[in-house]
Write an enzyme that holds these catalytic residues in place. Structure first.
Site, mmCIF file in Angstrom:
data_model
loop_
_atom_site.group_PDB
_atom_site.id
_atom_site.type_symbol
_atom_site.label_atom_id
_atom_site.label_comp_id
_atom_site.label_asym_id
_atom_site.label_seq_id
_atom_site.Cartn_x
_atom_site.Cartn_y
_atom_site.Cartn_z
ATOM 1 N N LYS A 74 -25.305 -11.699 11.663
ATOM 2 C CA LYS A 74 -26.667 -12.158 11.383
ATOM 3 C C LYS A 74 -27.490 -11.073 10.678
ATOM 4 C CE LYS A 74 -26.835 -16.437 12.843
ATOM 5 N NZ LYS A 74 -26.933 -17.533 11.844
ATOM 6 N N TYR A 132 -21.681 -11.421 16.452
ATOM 7 C CA TYR A 132 -22.732 -12.333 15.985
ATOM 8 C C TYR A 132 -23.920 -11.556 15.435
ATOM 9 C CZ TYR A 132 -26.422 -15.911 16.453
ATOM 10 O OH TYR A 132 -27.469 -16.780 16.227
#
Length: 261
Positions: free
Chosen positions: A160, A156
């Protein structure tokens, strides 16, 4: 368009991915309140779509990780309303996972949702926006994880961080007709966050935030209204932090706890 107020979006069309609940629903409701026509998407239809001032968002089913589906979502929005002014790439997220043992399939899905999907949606939107006299804006909803990784979020975090870099790259290529900006979100109090931040509604977590509270979804919605409208006409490739000042450093908190009261 609208009545001259820089926060009036009457006549403008806004697409919010993952806009059926939580932060996305608040963003959709914010734009509805400002007069916009709003389309939200998700993989499953909500029991009730986001609504404000007696008007509902239009729901379209879509898995934005699929590039053809993402392009179809933009096409369907334009077919319905005749234009597209704002895209908010809000769909994202990840369950925690141990980086040492996580499966390749999991990694691919997380990167697809948090990095590739925003690219696909933005790409399709740009084709429409660059042909409009008023252009358009793309807003990518990012995370503090891109700047400060948390345990259990390796895929993640990487995705991001990529989204933040993608924002700057697209801003460089698509200006001046299409502006692309990024919002760094911090800890946000949503229904799904209770399991993460505890049943006290995040009260304990609030002690580590300079503003003294966790964000609410409306805080992100207000930032989107700014970045989508005329007030931010010269803002492009920006990273707007909506995290209450970040987190108070652990060493300071530790020292404070050890100080006699």
């Amino acid at each position: 368009m609208g009545n001259g107020s820089p926060l009036d979006f009457t006549g403008r069309v806004v697409l919010v991915t993952g806009g059926t609940k939580g932060i996305g629903a608040a963003i959709a409701e914010g734009f509805l309140s400002a007069g916009a026509d709003v389309v939200v998407c998700g993989r499953g239809a909500p029991a009730t779509p986001p609504a404000a001032d007696g008007r509902d968002a239009v729901f379209l089913p879509c898995d934005v990780r699929d590039p053809e589906a993402a392009a179809g979502l933009v096409d369907a929005t334009v077919e319905r309303f005749g234009r597209l002014d704002v895209v908010v790439n809000n769909a994202g997220g990840s369950p925690d996972a141990d980086a040492a043992t996580v499966s390749p399939r999991f990694v691919e899905k997380i990167v697809a949702l948090n990095l590739l999907a925003p690219f696909y949606v933005a790409q399709a939107a740009n084709k429409v926006m660059r042909g409009q006299e008023s252009g358009g804006t793309v807003i990518n909803i990012g995370s503090v994880s891109a700047h400060d990784p948390q345990p259990g979020t390796a895929a993640y975090t990487a995705a991001k961080a990529g989204l933040l870099a993608l924002t700057r790259a697209l801003a460089l290529e698509w200006a001046p007709r299409v502006r692309v900006n990024h919002i760094t979100t911090g800890l946000i109090r949503t229904e799904s966050a209770a399991a993460v931040y505890g049943e006290d509604g995040g009260a304990a977590v609030a002690d580590i935030i300079p503003m003294g509270r966790m964000a609410v979804p409306e805080d992100v919605a207000h930032a989107c209204l700014f970045l989508a409208g005329d007030l931010s006409g010269y803002v492009n490739g920006a990273d707007l932090a909506v995290h209450g000042g970040g987190e108070i450093p652990a060493r300071f908190l530790a020292a404070r706890q050890n100080t006699p009261g």
